[in-house]
Motif scaffolding. Structure first.
Motif, short mmCIF file in Angstrom:
data_model
loop_
_atom_site.label_atom_id
_atom_site.label_comp_id
_atom_site.label_asym_id
_atom_site.label_seq_id
_atom_site.Cartn_x
_atom_site.Cartn_y
_atom_site.Cartn_z
N TYR A 131 46.22 31.56 34.96
CA TYR A 131 45.24 32.65 34.91
C TYR A 131 45.42 33.58 36.10
O TYR A 131 45.76 33.14 37.21
N SER A 132 45.15 34.87 35.87
CA SER A 132 45.14 35.84 36.96
C SER A 132 43.73 35.91 37.54
O SER A 132 42.75 36.01 36.79
N PHE A 133 43.63 35.87 38.86
CA PHE A 133 42.34 35.82 39.54
C PHE A 133 42.46 36.37 40.95
O PHE A 133 43.57 36.50 41.49
N GLU A 134 41.32 36.65 41.54
CA GLU A 134 41.23 36.82 42.99
C GLU A 134 40.09 35.94 43.47
O GLU A 134 38.99 35.96 42.89
N LEU A 135 40.35 35.15 44.51
CA LEU A 135 39.35 34.28 45.12
C LEU A 135 39.03 34.80 46.51
O LEU A 135 39.93 34.94 47.35
N ASN A 189 49.52 34.43 41.99
CA ASN A 189 50.90 34.86 42.24
C ASN A 189 51.84 33.91 41.50
O ASN A 189 51.41 33.03 40.75
N GLU A 190 53.10 34.09 41.72
CA GLU A 190 54.10 33.29 41.01
C GLU A 190 53.89 31.80 41.22
O GLU A 190 54.04 30.99 40.30
N ASP A 230 47.95 30.13 51.97
CA ASP A 230 47.57 31.11 52.98
C ASP A 230 46.78 32.24 52.33
O ASP A 230 47.22 32.83 51.34
N PHE A 231 45.63 32.53 52.91
CA PHE A 231 44.77 33.62 52.47
C PHE A 231 45.00 34.83 53.36
O PHE A 231 45.42 34.70 54.52
N GLU A 232 44.67 35.99 52.84
CA GLU A 232 44.77 37.23 53.60
C GLU A 232 43.37 37.61 54.11
O GLU A 232 42.38 37.50 53.38
N THR A 273 40.84 38.69 36.91
CA THR A 273 41.73 39.84 36.81
C THR A 273 42.70 39.68 35.63
O THR A 273 43.69 40.41 35.54
N ASP A 274 42.40 38.73 34.75
CA ASP A 274 43.23 38.46 33.59
C ASP A 274 42.81 39.35 32.41
O ASP A 274 41.81 40.07 32.48
#
Length: 290
Positions: free
Chosen positions: A106-110, A97-98, A79-81, A130-131
């Protein structure tokens, strides 16, 4: 469903997978996008991230650890916001997220953005690192278009027209995985027939534009994907009847399924993308309705 509309088109998308679920042409009074009938294929235009295609044994080695990921990655099932919306624009966001970190460390935003223009839809992908280190990823599209467009025509009454930027190569599949490469050179037209898809998708390099055309020469839709490294062309093939499903996928890709000779190391994958700390990757493609 989230609706964008102008005098020519209606497009709908879903927070589930940030998937485009409808393109309706008011001019033709028809749905352009496949309806997701599970008899043939239950999706319509999934986002492929952070892999395109399959991993060998559904596993990969990232930062020296083994991870499991199924075909085309996890984004299409999350689910996307909604972060922004107007009459002609909508933006979806998925942040690591977890759940994602268990599959992809890896930390990211898509961000997936849809913009409705006059007779076209623009689809923009933004990947933010965002890593605290370089990240690697693949991303791809998988929109499915109804064929036949006019009921009196069959699948074989259509052909594809291509615009290329350099010599074209065809990447051949061995089952679900990539194998050898065939040099094509120029590629202008391809007559559609079911047997093209006996071995799954057709995969080409250096294509900037694909149009689905009636054999009388009139264009149906054009997908433009300037500077994308790869495009896949696919529809399910049914050997018992030598026929296909009533749709065709034109898939712009920044990534590729594992090779049959893969060492399973994620950053060694062909066409993998590397993104530095704090950097942003942006690309887009458009679907024009004629």
């Amino acid at each position: 469903m989230n609706i964008l509309q102008n005098e020519n088109l209606i497009i709908e998308s879903s927070s589930s997978g940030a998937e485009l679920t409808r393109i309706f042409s008011k001019k033709h009074n028809r749905n352009i996008l496949w309806d997701g009938n599970k008899k043939h294929w239950g999706r319509q235009s999934p986002i492929l991230f952070p892999i395109v295609g399959k991993l060998l044994d559904n596993e990969t080695i990232i930062e020296e650890n083994l991870y499991n990921m199924t075909q085309h990655g996890f984004a299409r099932d999350m689910d996307f916001e909604i972060t922004n919306k107007s009459d002609t624009f909508i933006s979806y966001s998925l942040k690591s997220n977890e759940s994602t970190l268990k599959k992809y460390p890896y930390s990211f935003e898509l961000l997936i953005n849809y913009t409705l223009n006059d007779n076209s839809t623009n689809i923009e992908w933004i990947v933010k690192n965002t890593d605290s280190k370089d990240i690697f990823f693949s991303i791809g599209g998988h929109p499915a278009f109804n064929i036949p467009f006019f009921e009196q025509n069959g699948f074989s009454k259509y052909h594809l027209e291509f615009k290329r930027r350099n010599d074209v190569e065809k990447i051949n599949l061995n089952g679900s995985f990539t194998d050898d490469i065939t040099f094509i050179g120029d590629l202008k037209n391809l007559q559609l027939n079911p047997e093209l898809f006996k071995n799954d998708a057709l995969i080409y390099t250096n294509i900037d534009e694909v149009s689905i055309c009636n054999n009388d020469g009139s264009k149906y839709i054009t997908l433009s994907m300037l500077d994308f490294p790869l495009v896949g062309i696919w529809t399910p093939y049914y050997s018992e009847s030598n026929s296909t499903a009533p749709f065709l996928c034109i898939e712009p890709w920044y990534g590729l399924a594992d090779s049959i000779h893969s060492n399973k190391i994620y950053k060694d994958k062909k066409f993998i993308n590397k993104l530095g700390k704090g950097k942003i990757f942006t690309t887009s493609y458009s679907i024009d309705i004629h």
